[in-house]
Each structure stands twice: as structure tokens, then as C-alpha cells.
Write an enzyme that holds these catalytic residues in place. Sequence first.
Site, PDB file in Angstrom:
ATOM      1  N   LYS A 298     -20.633   6.354  17.391  1.00  0.00           N
ATOM      2  CA  LYS A 298     -19.534   5.458  17.746  1.00  0.00           C
ATOM      3  C   LYS A 298     -19.980   3.998  17.654  1.00  0.00           C
ATOM      4  O   LYS A 298     -19.289   3.165  17.073  1.00  0.00           O
ATOM      5  CB  LYS A 298     -19.024   5.787  19.153  1.00  0.00           C
ATOM      6  CG  LYS A 298     -17.800   4.977  19.557  1.00  0.00           C
ATOM      7  CD  LYS A 298     -17.247   5.458  20.902  1.00  0.00           C
ATOM      8  CE  LYS A 298     -16.633   6.823  20.759  1.00  0.00           C
ATOM      9  NZ  LYS A 298     -16.026   7.316  22.019  1.00  0.00           N
TER      10      LYS A 298
ATOM     11  N   ARG B 211     -17.883   4.019  27.183  1.00  0.00           N
ATOM     12  CA  ARG B 211     -17.767   5.293  26.444  1.00  0.00           C
ATOM     13  C   ARG B 211     -19.117   5.761  25.949  1.00  0.00           C
ATOM     14  O   ARG B 211     -19.978   4.957  25.608  1.00  0.00           O
ATOM     15  CB  ARG B 211     -16.849   5.129  25.226  1.00  0.00           C
ATOM     16  CG  ARG B 211     -15.429   4.690  25.511  1.00  0.00           C
ATOM     17  CD  ARG B 211     -14.734   4.394  24.193  1.00  0.00           C
ATOM     18  NE  ARG B 211     -13.447   3.752  24.354  1.00  0.00           N
ATOM     19  CZ  ARG B 211     -12.264   4.358  24.193  1.00  0.00           C
ATOM     20  NH1 ARG B 211     -12.224   5.618  23.864  1.00  0.00           N
ATOM     21  NH2 ARG B 211     -11.139   3.702  24.351  1.00  0.00           N
TER      22      ARG B 211
ATOM     23  N   GLY C 112     -15.227  15.206  22.875  1.00  0.00           N
ATOM     24  CA  GLY C 112     -14.828  15.745  24.167  1.00  0.00           C
ATOM     25  C   GLY C 112     -15.955  16.240  25.045  1.00  0.00           C
ATOM     26  O   GLY C 112     -15.729  16.721  26.156  1.00  0.00           O
TER      27      GLY C 112
ATOM     28  N   MET D 181     -18.608  14.459  26.236  1.00  0.00           N
ATOM     29  CA  MET D 181     -19.129  13.505  27.225  1.00  0.00           C
ATOM     30  C   MET D 181     -17.996  12.611  27.734  1.00  0.00           C
ATOM     31  O   MET D 181     -16.838  12.835  27.424  1.00  0.00           O
ATOM     32  CB  MET D 181     -20.291  12.729  26.617  1.00  0.00           C
ATOM     33  CG  MET D 181     -21.519  13.620  26.395  1.00  0.00           C
ATOM     34  SD  MET D 181     -22.878  12.772  25.600  1.00  0.00           S
ATOM     35  CE  MET D 181     -22.228  12.459  23.979  1.00  0.00           C
TER      36      MET D 181
ATOM     37  N   ARG E  85     -14.794   7.827  12.627  1.00  0.00           N
ATOM     38  CA  ARG E  85     -15.903   8.763  12.396  1.00  0.00           C
ATOM     39  C   ARG E  85     -15.468   9.765  11.344  1.00  0.00           C
ATOM     40  O   ARG E  85     -14.264   9.935  11.096  1.00  0.00           O
ATOM     41  CB  ARG E  85     -16.281   9.500  13.692  1.00  0.00           C
ATOM     42  CG  ARG E  85     -15.158  10.354  14.277  1.00  0.00           C
ATOM     43  CD  ARG E  85     -15.546  10.902  15.633  1.00  0.00           C
ATOM     44  NE  ARG E  85     -14.411  11.564  16.273  1.00  0.00           N
ATOM     45  CZ  ARG E  85     -14.354  11.867  17.564  1.00  0.00           C
ATOM     46  NH1 ARG E  85     -15.359  11.562  18.355  1.00  0.00           N
ATOM     47  NH2 ARG E  85     -13.309  12.474  18.081  1.00  0.00           N
TER      48      ARG E  85
ATOM     49  N   HIS F   8     -28.981  45.284  18.753  1.00  0.00           N
ATOM     50  CA  HIS F   8     -28.503  46.266  17.776  1.00  0.00           C
ATOM     51  C   HIS F   8     -27.039  46.013  17.426  1.00  0.00           C
ATOM     52  O   HIS F   8     -26.653  45.967  16.255  1.00  0.00           O
ATOM     53  CB  HIS F   8     -28.677  47.686  18.335  1.00  0.00           C
ATOM     54  CG  HIS F   8     -28.115  48.751  17.440  1.00  0.00           C
ATOM     55  ND1 HIS F   8     -26.825  49.241  17.591  1.00  0.00           N
ATOM     56  CD2 HIS F   8     -28.638  49.393  16.376  1.00  0.00           C
ATOM     57  CE1 HIS F   8     -26.598  50.150  16.650  1.00  0.00           C
ATOM     58  NE2 HIS F   8     -27.684  50.256  15.913  1.00  0.00           N
TER      59      HIS F   8
ATOM     60  N   SER G  93     -42.471  40.202   3.187  1.00  0.00           N
ATOM     61  CA  SER G  93     -41.148  39.862   3.704  1.00  0.00           C
ATOM     62  C   SER G  93     -41.313  39.622   5.196  1.00  0.00           C
ATOM     63  O   SER G  93     -41.780  40.493   5.930  1.00  0.00           O
ATOM     64  CB  SER G  93     -40.159  41.007   3.460  1.00  0.00           C
ATOM     65  OG  SER G  93     -38.883  40.657   3.950  1.00  0.00           O
TER      66      SER G  93
ATOM     67  N   CYS H 266     -36.464  38.399   5.911  1.00  0.00           N
ATOM     68  CA  CYS H 266     -35.359  39.349   6.030  1.00  0.00           C
ATOM     69  C   CYS H 266     -34.868  39.500   7.465  1.00  0.00           C
ATOM     70  O   CYS H 266     -34.057  40.372   7.755  1.00  0.00           O
ATOM     71  CB  CYS H 266     -35.738  40.715   5.461  1.00  0.00           C
ATOM     72  SG  CYS H 266     -37.076  41.529   6.355  1.00  0.00           S
TER      73      CYS H 266
ATOM     74  N   TYR I   5     -37.202  33.698  -1.519  1.00  0.00           N
ATOM     75  CA  TYR I   5     -35.837  34.074  -1.200  1.00  0.00           C
ATOM     76  C   TYR I   5     -35.643  34.205   0.308  1.00  0.00           C
ATOM     77  O   TYR I   5     -36.607  34.318   1.065  1.00  0.00           O
ATOM     78  CB  TYR I   5     -35.442  35.398  -1.884  1.00  0.00           C
ATOM     79  CG  TYR I   5     -36.174  36.617  -1.358  1.00  0.00           C
ATOM     80  CD1 TYR I   5     -35.706  37.322  -0.240  1.00  0.00           C
ATOM     81  CD2 TYR I   5     -37.334  37.081  -1.976  1.00  0.00           C
ATOM     82  CE1 TYR I   5     -36.377  38.438   0.244  1.00  0.00           C
ATOM     83  CE2 TYR I   5     -38.006  38.192  -1.499  1.00  0.00           C
ATOM     84  CZ  TYR I   5     -37.524  38.866  -0.380  1.00  0.00           C
ATOM     85  OH  TYR I   5     -38.184  39.965   0.101  1.00  0.00           O
TER      86      TYR I   5
END
Length: 879
Positions: free
Chosen positions: A23, A93, A102, A104, A337, A456, A766, A833, A853
Site C-alpha cells: 500500500k 492503515r 481484510g 489486518m 494494487r 491417507h 526419487s 514423488c 522432474y
Amino acid sequence: MSEKYVYLFSEGDASMRNLLGGKGSNLAEMTGLGMPVPQGFTITTEACTKYYDDGEKINDDIQAEILEYITKLEELTGKKFGDVENPLLVSVRSGARASMPGMMDTILNLGLNDTVVEAFAKKTDNPRFAYDSYRRFIQMYSDVVMEVGKAFFEKLITAMKEDRGVELDTELTADDLKELAEQFKVEYKDKVGEDFPSEAKEQLFGAIKAVFRSWDNPRAIYYRRMNDIPSSWGTAVNVQSMVFGNMGDTSGTGVAFSRDPSTGEKGLYGEYLMNAQGEDVVAGVRTPLTIDQLKDQNPAVYEQFVEIVNRLEEHYRDMQDMEFTIEEGKLYMLQTRNGKRTAAAALKIASDLVDEGMIDEKQAVLMIDPKQLDALLHPQFDAGALKKAKPIGTGLPASPGAAAGQVVFTAEDATEWATKKGAPVILVRLETSPEDIEGMNYAQGILTARGGMTSHAAVVARGMGTCCVSGLGSIKFAADEKSFTLGGKTIAEGDWISLDGSSGNVYGEAIKTVPASIGGYFERIMGWADSHRTMKVRTNADTPRDAEQAVKFGAEGIGLCRTEHMFFEADRIAAIREMIVSETVEQRKAALAKVLPIQRGDFEGIYEAMEGRPVTIRLLDPPLHEFLPTDEGDIEALAGEMNLTVERLKEIIASLHEFNPMMGHRGCRLDVTYPEIGEMQTQAIIEAAINTNKKHPDWNVVPEIMVPLVGEIKELAYVKNIITETADRLIEESGVPMKYLVGTMIEIPRAAITADEIATEAEFFSFGTNDLTQMTFGFSRDDAGKFLNAYYEKKIYENDPFARLDQNGVGKLVLAASKLGRQTRPDIKLGICGEHGGDPSSIEFCQSVGLNYVSCSPFRVPIARLAAAQSALKQADAK
């Protein structure tokens, strides 16, 4: 004092965001652009950090600097702070460097007291406006600074409106508002035990402290955790001279966007209220007017506003969210913003900005939050219906999407209700287990009382793309397990509930859902992302259906196929159980022979779905007791099949019980103890690949066989020998030349620090970061939810280490193992993974380590693709 903690708006600019907050830096930037911004100054984020370092106190030097800048503001405005004749009133502010709408606190009209308000009424010749501002200030200060809830004051307002026979606040007279201010002060003294402060400086420092404090309020802490914002950043405080939208019918206040934040359509979108202050628009006190109506009310202000909006969007090259005030016909800009937007709007806006020549494709890729894509891939609640609903509880947002259905309490009932009645069901469990897989598959959503983000239930639900809320510990199950109580409401079997897997909210009613929709903008943005991405993105998939879904989302292979998830299907669980309770090798091999053709068929289905893309298959990992029956009828049936007494079978089941099964007889330990398991699984993997290559010779399937839970090189060597002897024999017998790879999961800390040795046998690593995190931290991922909230509150942890990779600890093990592995085997393939493979901040870390990957659940593949592209672009820019 050498350090500077306060800056006038004219002293800053947009590049100072980390210091001035979003801000403050944007107010400074707009000031520099010559826009009508009320003058003010920003107290830096470093002052906030200092406040906490000093034991939640503003030290004398910073206080003196703030007062020095109040004097500068007085000179700029020609008004005097606390003065009766010409008072300077200010707003206070918050403004963190990351947008936290919203989260703070804000205080308006600071500087008023009993004497000043009278002078203010005379000076403006508008007593109603003066006392309206005063009663607002008392209410805001009481709420924000002294933590006296707004509700106490709202009751007084409601009572006065009823007494006066009016409906709207604006219908109250100046005398009414003056009386209301007196009532507010009495309420304040009653709740606080002292008079409302009248000294302007006391009010100012009370407000500044309150904004600093609000950085650590519960909603801000939660928002930071959800959005990966460090607590160390702190918030800036903006002190700005007041302009008033509540001075009468030529004054007003509003919020506007340069494009529609829901759809992304170009054009001014917003609302405003005349004779109102900022909080009125968002609080719903009155029904706002649409921004286009301002054109009729005040054409000159409207045209000026449109010109400013266009300049701001062109300047920031993004959709802007702006707050404005009109004071007696004069326009002022209070904030701009980059606006929050829906996922669909984000894709359209990025794409349109490229077409408009405002940004390039790289910038378009970088401006979209990858996590937002979840909303496009899963059903969502109808916005109107959701607004009317109130949650009865909130758990962990374990798997995104929305679901409404009838409650069932067992996986068997979920299957039966869905298949025989055609009913949409929500499976509600204390916790799920692998045995529940079929019922989970049929459920619209899953709700558990226990378990974290990598439990799980969470992992399986994400893989299926099913909505899941986990860890809702406030659920109280009835003794007969046919109902539960939550939020004061009892929900019985068959009752309707709704789950929001993106927020964790649970609703005690059916809420309308709308299906997921992916438009052309999605494909366009993902195409740009893929052109800049250097890491591959694979998926964790255990079935052909999951694999096909992942390929549709752009997966380039399978990084983890968990063979155990296949074992719970009805056509094979009996043979698996027979194998587990076998007392001789011959019995075990006979049971495994029944499983072999089924498992081979599973792998053929997965190879077919992946069409020649790489597939990593993990050998059996979980403890064997997970597959055994607990129901008396199932135990009796298995005893009969195995020609055992029920008592003997129960003895065998009891002997398999472990005190800590996650660190017990599982993973490669099973193959060391029972080599025939590894032989059968290798046979199924290799024969399926041979059959697929015969059918599709151009695919050239190269199976990647992964040995889990290795902690010692000799373990891997032993199991690898089982694999290679079996595979080489089968390949030779087939007459079909074929390559295969043998690698391991790095999920035990010892494996990570001896990775140079393990790489002599492993052709790929992995990183199983779920277990690696669990073993590094020394706590169970299923039980951690019981105490992690206390760790967040006490700032010991900022994030759930199972949801976001702990780069400082677990990350060092990943980095060390990667370096050691490459020292031994320079061409070793490295991937991840665990669930972290779909988390954007964890993916950025994987990019920095140089992994080949990441692998994640099918519905996270687009998120990973975008996050991997962003990581590559950031890395390239940093060089």
C-alpha cells in the site's frame, strides 16, 4: 539515529515495496505520477520488526521520528494535529508487502475528541458529518485498538434507528449522531474501564501499535500460512490525511477494478456509495451503486476517474483494484494494487494483456498463481448458494473442490449407496485406511476427524481429484457410529452435508455445485509455460484411469505407481491375504501366482495409458498387517481358505502387529524377508512391458523399478539382484530386447547422507519427501495435526512441513543426496514423488537443486507445470 523508519509518500516509489509495503509503495508511486493522493507517510516494515524485537513496544527513537513526520504532514496540509481551530485528522492503515485483503486493521478519523468535533462541525458548517465521523472513530478505535467488539456498538445504532423510526444510518440527524457518540463513549468506559482517549498523540500511537499487533492476529497468521508469507516480513503502517466521503450528497467512497475480477472482461467494474466512508461499501450497510452510475451523478469526476484507472493499469501492466473517495465533488485516490481475481479471470487477463501488447508471454506466465488453477480442475459451489450458507466446522483443506452428498460412515456403505441407490455420498470417517479405497472412489467427498494434509485420506483424495476435508478434530461420533455432532448440529446417516476442500469448511446442508470448466485460455497459458519449463512433470498414478487423467493434464510420465493400492480390489485381496498368512515359501508362492496375472494386467493398463512415457513402479511398501481382515466374518472365511483354525489365524494376525508400523516391517525389508514378493512383482512389471512393446514397438517402454525405504547399500544390492536376475531371464526368454532401470526412493535420512554409495547400485533417485520429512522431524504425519497449531501460534513453525518442503532441514538432505549421487553417477536421474511435488514453493526449490522432474497427483499436474515454468524463468532472471 542512522536508521530511517518513516518516509513521506513523496520520498518513496514502487521499487520500495519490501520496506514500505504494498500500500505504501503504491501510494508513493501514485504521488510520483501526480495523481490526487491525500498526503501522508509510511512507517516501514522494519519498524514493525523492531516493535516485536523490543517486546511489542515502539521505541523512543521511532516515536520521535513519527512525531517529526506528523509535523511535516502538518506543513504539507496547512492543518494542525490535535488543534481545535484547524484540526488534522488522519487514517491509520496496515500495508504488508504481500497483499492481504481484510487480514489486518484500519482506523479512520483519528484526531477527533469532544472539543475538536465541535470545532470541526463549525469549520465545515456540517455538524451531521462531524458527529458521524466522531462516532465512527470511537467505534473503530474501540474495536481495533482496545478489542471491544463492533457488535456492542451496532446494537446501540440499531436501537437508535428503531427509536427514531428510520431504516438507514444516513437518516439519523446530527443530534442523533451526537447522542450516539456519547453512548459509544459510555460503552467504551464500561468495557475498558477508563475514559475514551482525547489526546491526539495517544490515539495515534495506540492505533499504530494496533496495526503492528494485527500482523499477528489469528486471521493474518492463517492467511500467511496459506499463502507462504513469512512472519518476518512484518507490516508497514500508512498515516494519511483524511478525506471525507461522508460530507453529504456530493461526497462518496468506492472500490473499483480495471477489469472484472470474476470473468477478466476488460472494463471498469466496481461500486460506490454517496455520503459514506470506506467501510460502508464492504460492510453492506447500504446497497452500493454500480460505478457506471457515477457517470450520471458527476460526469467530470467519472471521466477523471476513468483516465486515472487507464493510466494505472498501463503503468502497472496488470488489472488494478482501487479505492477512492470523493470529497465535495473532488476525487482522491486512496489505494491501488494488483487485484485479486478468480482463476478463470487470471488466465483471461494474462492472455488479453499479451494480446494488447502490455506484457510478453514470460510475464503472463509469471503473473498467475499456480495454486489458483485448482479451482478450474474441480467442481465449485455456486457462489450465490454459498453466500447464504454458514459452516458448522472447519478442518484442513486436504483436497480441493466442492461436494454435497448424503453422509455414510463406512466405505462399504459408500459403495452400496452409490452403486445401488445412485446416491451422491460423503464418506465420514475417524480416519481412512487403504481398505477404504473402493468406497473413497465412489464418494463425492471425504471428511475425516483425524489426519493431516498428507494423511491417507488426503493423498488418495488428491490422486482421485475428490474433495476432502481432514483433521476436523471437533467432530464427535455417536457410540453407534451412525451419527456425529459438529458445531452444535447432529448429522445422522443419510443427512446431507457439503464440503469445501479448498477452505476446509463443512456445511450442515446441501449446497449447489457447478462443474469444473477449462477454457481455451488455460491451454494457451500452459503452452507458454511448457515452452519455458526445464523440469519434467510426472504424476503419481496407480490406475489406468488416474494415468489417463494425468496425461490429459499434461503429465510426461509416472513418477510413482504404488502397487499396494492395487491389492485392495475385490478380485485380489483374498490372494494377498493368503500370501501374508502363509507359513511356508511354497504356500506364499502359490498365493503370489494367483496375484501375478492380475498385477501384470494392471501394469499393461498403465503402460497403455502412458503410451510410451516413462513409468516408475514402486515395489510393495506398506506393512503387511494393513492388508489383513479385521471383520470376524472375513477372518473366518480366510481361515477356511487357508485350512487354518480361526484361533491360529488370529495368532498370525496378532504376530504381525507392530508398535510403530511406519518404521517397521515394510518397504525393501519385505523383499529381504520374502524375496518371492519382489520376484513376482518384477515378473509382472517386465512381462507387462514386454507384452506392451510387442503390441506397440514404437513406444519402447522402459520400466523404472523403484525399491522403497532403502537405508543401506547392501539392502538395495540384495533386492536389485532379485530384480535383475528375474528381469534378465524374462527378457532373454521373450526374445524382445528391452531396457529397464532400477532405482530407489530416498526417504530415510541415512540414505540421503550415504547417497554416494547407494548410487553405485541405483540408476535413479526419487525423493519420497513424505517419509523423509516424517523421519527427519521425528513425528507422524497422521498425528502431527494434533499439535502443529500450537507450533504455528508460538511461531516455532510457519508452515506444515508435510505440505511445504522444509528447505532448511529436509531440503539440505535432498541437496546433499543429489550432489553425492551425481558424484558417483553423473547421469543419475533425480526426481521427487512426495506430495511436495505439487507445491509451488517446493517446486522452486527442486528447480534450484537441479532435479530432472517432479511428480504429483494428477489434478496437481497443471499446477506443477506452471510452477516449474515460473521457477525456470526466475532462475534464468537471477543469472
